[in-house]
Design an enzyme around this catalytic site. Structure first.
Site, PDB file in Angstrom:
ATOM      1  N   HIS A  41     -13.196  16.805 -17.070  1.00 30.96           N
ATOM      2  CA  HIS A  41     -12.706  15.655 -16.305  1.00 30.96           C
ATOM      3  C   HIS A  41     -11.952  16.067 -15.054  1.00 30.96           C
ATOM      4  CE1 HIS A  41     -13.267  13.900 -20.365  1.00 30.96           C
ATOM      5  NE2 HIS A  41     -13.601  12.811 -19.683  1.00 30.96           N
TER       6      HIS A  41
ATOM      7  N   ASP B 237      -9.279  20.432 -16.387  1.00 30.95           N
ATOM      8  CA  ASP B 237     -10.144  20.362 -17.575  1.00 30.95           C
ATOM      9  C   ASP B 237     -11.546  20.862 -17.244  1.00 30.95           C
ATOM     10  OD1 ASP B 237     -11.489  19.737 -19.919  1.00 30.95           O
ATOM     11  OD2 ASP B 237     -11.732  17.618 -19.371  1.00 30.95           O
TER      12      ASP B 237
ATOM     13  N   ASP C  38     -14.431  19.327 -25.098  1.00 28.42           N
ATOM     14  CA  ASP C  38     -14.164  17.929 -24.783  1.00 28.42           C
ATOM     15  C   ASP C  38     -15.466  17.152 -24.980  1.00 28.42           C
ATOM     16  OD1 ASP C  38     -11.960  16.214 -23.135  1.00 28.42           O
ATOM     17  OD2 ASP C  38     -13.986  15.543 -22.659  1.00 28.42           O
TER      18      ASP C  38
ATOM     19  N   SER D 108      -9.190   9.431 -31.603  1.00 28.67           N
ATOM     20  CA  SER D 108      -8.354   9.302 -30.402  1.00 28.67           C
ATOM     21  C   SER D 108      -7.400   8.122 -30.433  1.00 28.67           C
ATOM     22  CB  SER D 108      -9.254   9.183 -29.164  1.00 28.67           C
ATOM     23  OG  SER D 108      -9.941  10.389 -28.943  1.00 28.67           O
TER      24      SER D 108
ATOM     25  N   CYS E  73      -9.417  12.191 -22.619  1.00 32.12           N
ATOM     26  CA  CYS E  73      -9.673  13.617 -22.404  1.00 32.12           C
ATOM     27  C   CYS E  73      -9.083  14.434 -23.545  1.00 32.12           C
ATOM     28  CB  CYS E  73      -9.067  14.051 -21.069  1.00 32.12           C
ATOM     29  SG  CYS E  73      -9.168  15.815 -20.771  1.00 32.12           S
TER      30      CYS E  73
END
Length: 669
Positions: free
Chosen positions: A371, A350, A365, A326, A384
């Site tokens: 989320h 999400d 995820d 990420s 996310c």
């Protein structure tokens, strides 16, 4: 009637005699003339040639190798020194039977096969009068044993030569590198006149990158020698020109702090000045002692380094290719804005996963329940994955590739260190060329969160982070700050371009503020501080594949199967002075990697100017900080044998263990 004949024909005899005299005189005159012509040819027409050849029987022009330039850190702390050693040398002009002489010297000087092979390769290509080193760094015992029988080895001399010493051992090994004996391949490539009398050449690191600056220019001296090559007197001298002294951008204290964070761990840390591209610290852990390589490392020591499972010879900071996880989401998010697929208000719902149209496979995820409603700001702060799955589906791999390459992914950064890896930013053309198969849409989804076939070096991550800190200004990382010496060289310490971005200038500032919130309240909150603001992004990269529908169970994995922890960041956020990339192999998650970065930020911003870390026996000299070991001074520990318990970086490093790409991607930053 009887005829009377005269007993002599006086006239005829006189005629014959005169003819013989003329012929004899002609022959003598001819050969005398021939002798005069030959004498004139030797003494007049070719006087210079034969006079020189005659003088060479007693007068020789011997090369004088230049001293290698010193290497310092940015504050003048000595990182690479020169010191004298005793060497056994000989030349083809002084020794008639070299092979026999070497054979007789082998037990006397404890010559290794490598010593002999290197000598034989060098002596074949050297000038006849050039003295070639048979063995460097002779011990007192070697010298004493040879002195007793020197009369048996006419033409073999013990001489003083300069070699390299790295006073800080492992600390700068992957930056400075080391020098070593010139090998067969290098002999074919170098200028033999420039390296006459020189035994060492840069192998890796700065020593190799700036070999032309560090080496200097050789000189020579004219000497009168006897038949055995012993110098009787000096007739003239042209002094060599010492190589340039190099001042690196590396800071000694910051390097110490960064190294301490990775003690006992495998990984890499890169810290740089985002304004200039200067690398302030570069650490690859574990490291190695470069002094082992200078005069020839033993097979035992080299095998211990080469076969070490932790691969100390491998420069992870420049050559290690890791899934970035990420940490690339800020760069990728700006790409979505650049192409107009999202803006700061664009939001998704999400549910904890994403599916491609017409496909039941779920790209999950890291938060199983999702989320909820997520916009760009929240997607970065909570990391996310689903938001970026959706963005990558809209954007497509080709545009993703074009955008991310502007940040240096999939390309060499251009750093002034050798053997840099390009990493890999995959695309359909690459897959068809290397794997003979078509690109799948699911692979685009994996790449969007820094997984799949996407790999990057810690240096690439550091450069990309510096570009965000610079609000799009591109910099090229480099370790050389200044060069002082006879050879002119200019270092470029400024941005060298701008990212092509179709968004607004304030978009860069918004992304910076998002990264601040990552540290203040998001996945990097473990390193927040009231003393200054850090902008950062954590990342976690899977090592062990997890099947669809299975949960990540850390207790079932070995230590080397645990996730890699990554962190990138810069500080102070509003006026960046330092950008950092941390990769902690098997560090479990990005929050752990962020913990390693905090002491580095603290030292640089709060302590480096007021209370810098200095080496032992450090002293001030001439306004510059210099190491306690003065240039040319013989260190106390020379001659001791270092233990090969940690690692080494060679010109052809061993590749790291392959990191498996997971079919089911799970990330928890």
């Amino acid at each position: 009637m009887k005829q009377h004949f005269p007993l002599k024909n006086v006239q005829q005899e006189k005629r014959i005699y005169r003819n013989r005299i003329f012929i004899s005189v002609g022959i003598v005159a001819f050969f005398l003339l021939l002798l005069i012509v030959r004498y004139a040819y030797l003494q007049i027409a070719n006087y210079e040639t034969f006079s020189t050849a005659s003088d060479q029987n007693r007068i020789r022009l011997q090369p004088l190798p230049p001293a290698r330039g010193y290497i310092y850190d940015r504050n003048g702390i000595l990182l690479a020194d020169n010191y004298p050693v005793f060497s056994a040398t000989m030349s083809r002009a002084d020794v008639q039977d070299i092979a026999s002489t070497v054979q007789r010297l082998t037990p006397l000087l404890s010559l290794s096969d490598d010593d002999i092979d290197r000598f034989n390769a060098r002596i074949k290509t050297s000038k006849k009068t050039e003295r070639v080193a048979l063995k460097l760094n002779l011990t007192e015992t070697d010298i004493a044993k040879f002195s007793e029988v020197k009369f048996q080895f006419p033409g073999v001399n013990i001489e003083t030569q300069m070699t390299r010493y790295y006073p800080h051992g492992e600390l700068f090994a992957h930056v400075i590198g080391y020098v070593g004996r010139i090998n067969d391949k290098e002999l074919k490539e170098i200028d033999k006149d420039l390296y006459a009398g020189t035994n060492l050449i840069g192998k890796i690191g700065v020593e190799k990158s700036y070999e032309d600056l560090l080496h200097g220019v050789p000189g020579n001296e004219s000497v009168e020698a006897d038949a055995h090559g012993n110098v009787l007197r000096n007739l003239g001298r042209k002094d060599p020109v010492r190589g340039n002294d190099l001042y690196l951008s590396i800071d000694y204290g910051l390097q110490v702090v960064a190294t301490e964070q990775l003690v006992g761990h495998r990984g890499a840390i890169v810290a740089m000045n985002p304004r200039t591209g200067e690398i302030l610290a570069l650490v690859s852990s574990p490291s190695f002692n470069p002094n082992l390589f200078v005069t020839g490392i033993s097979h035992t020591d080299y095998s211990a380094l080469r076969d070490n499972l932790d691969q100390p010879l491998y420069n992870r900071a420049v050559q290690g290719a890791y899934p970035p996880g990420s940490t690339i989401k800020p760069m990728f998010g700006l790409g979505g804005i650049h192409y107009g697929y999202v803006d700061w208000a664009t939001a998704i719902s999400d549910p904890g996963y994403f599916t491609l149209p017409g496909d039941s496979h779920r790209f999950r995820d890291h938060k199983k329940s999702g989320h909820g409603t997520v916009n760009m700001h929240k997607a970065q702060v909570v990391s996310c994955d689903t938001y970026f799955y959706v963005l990558s589906y809209r954007m497509g791999i080709e545009k993703m590739n074009a955008w991310m390459r502007q940040f240096g992914f999939g390309e060499k950064t251009g750093v002034d260190l050798p053997s840099e890896s390009t990493g890999l930013y995959p695309n359909p053309e690459w897959k068809m060329r290397t794997r003979k198969s078509k690109w799948l849409k699911g692979e685009t989804i994996s790449v969007s969160i820094g997984q799949g076939a996407f790999t990057a070096t810690p240096l690439q991550l550091g450069m990309a982070t510096a570009i965000i800190a610079n609000q799009g200004a591109h910099i090229t990382p480099h370790v050389l700050r200044e060069s002082h010496g006879a050879k002119p060289y200019t270092v470029h310490n400024a941005p060298d371009g701008k990212i092509q971005f179709n968004g607004k200038p304030e978009d860069w500032i918004k992304m910076r503020d998002v990264m601040v919130d990552v540290v203040q309240s998001g996945t990097g909150r473990g390193i927040r501080t009231p003393l200054y603001q850090i902008a950062g992004k954590t990342g976690t990269a899977q090592v062990k594949s997890i099947a669809q529908g299975k949960r990540y169970n850390e207790s079932l994995l070995t230590e080397r199967q645990l996730d890699h922890g990554l962190f990138v960041g810069f500080a102070p956020a509003e006026n960046p002075e330092i950008a950092i990339a941390v990769v902690w192999e098997n560090g479990r998650h990005g929050g752990s990697a962020a913990q390693l970065a905090r002491p580095i930020f603290d030292y640089w911003l709060l302590k480096s100017k007021k209370n810098p870390i200095l080496p032992a026996n450090h002293q001030m000299s001439g306004g510059l900080m210099t190491a306690g070991i003065k240039p040319g001074e013989l260190p106390n520990d020379i001659g001791t044998t270092a233990t090969a318990t940690t690692s080494t970086n060679t010109a052809q490093p061993v590749s790291p263990p392959p990191i498996a790409a997971a079919p089911q991607l799970v990330e928890s930053d």
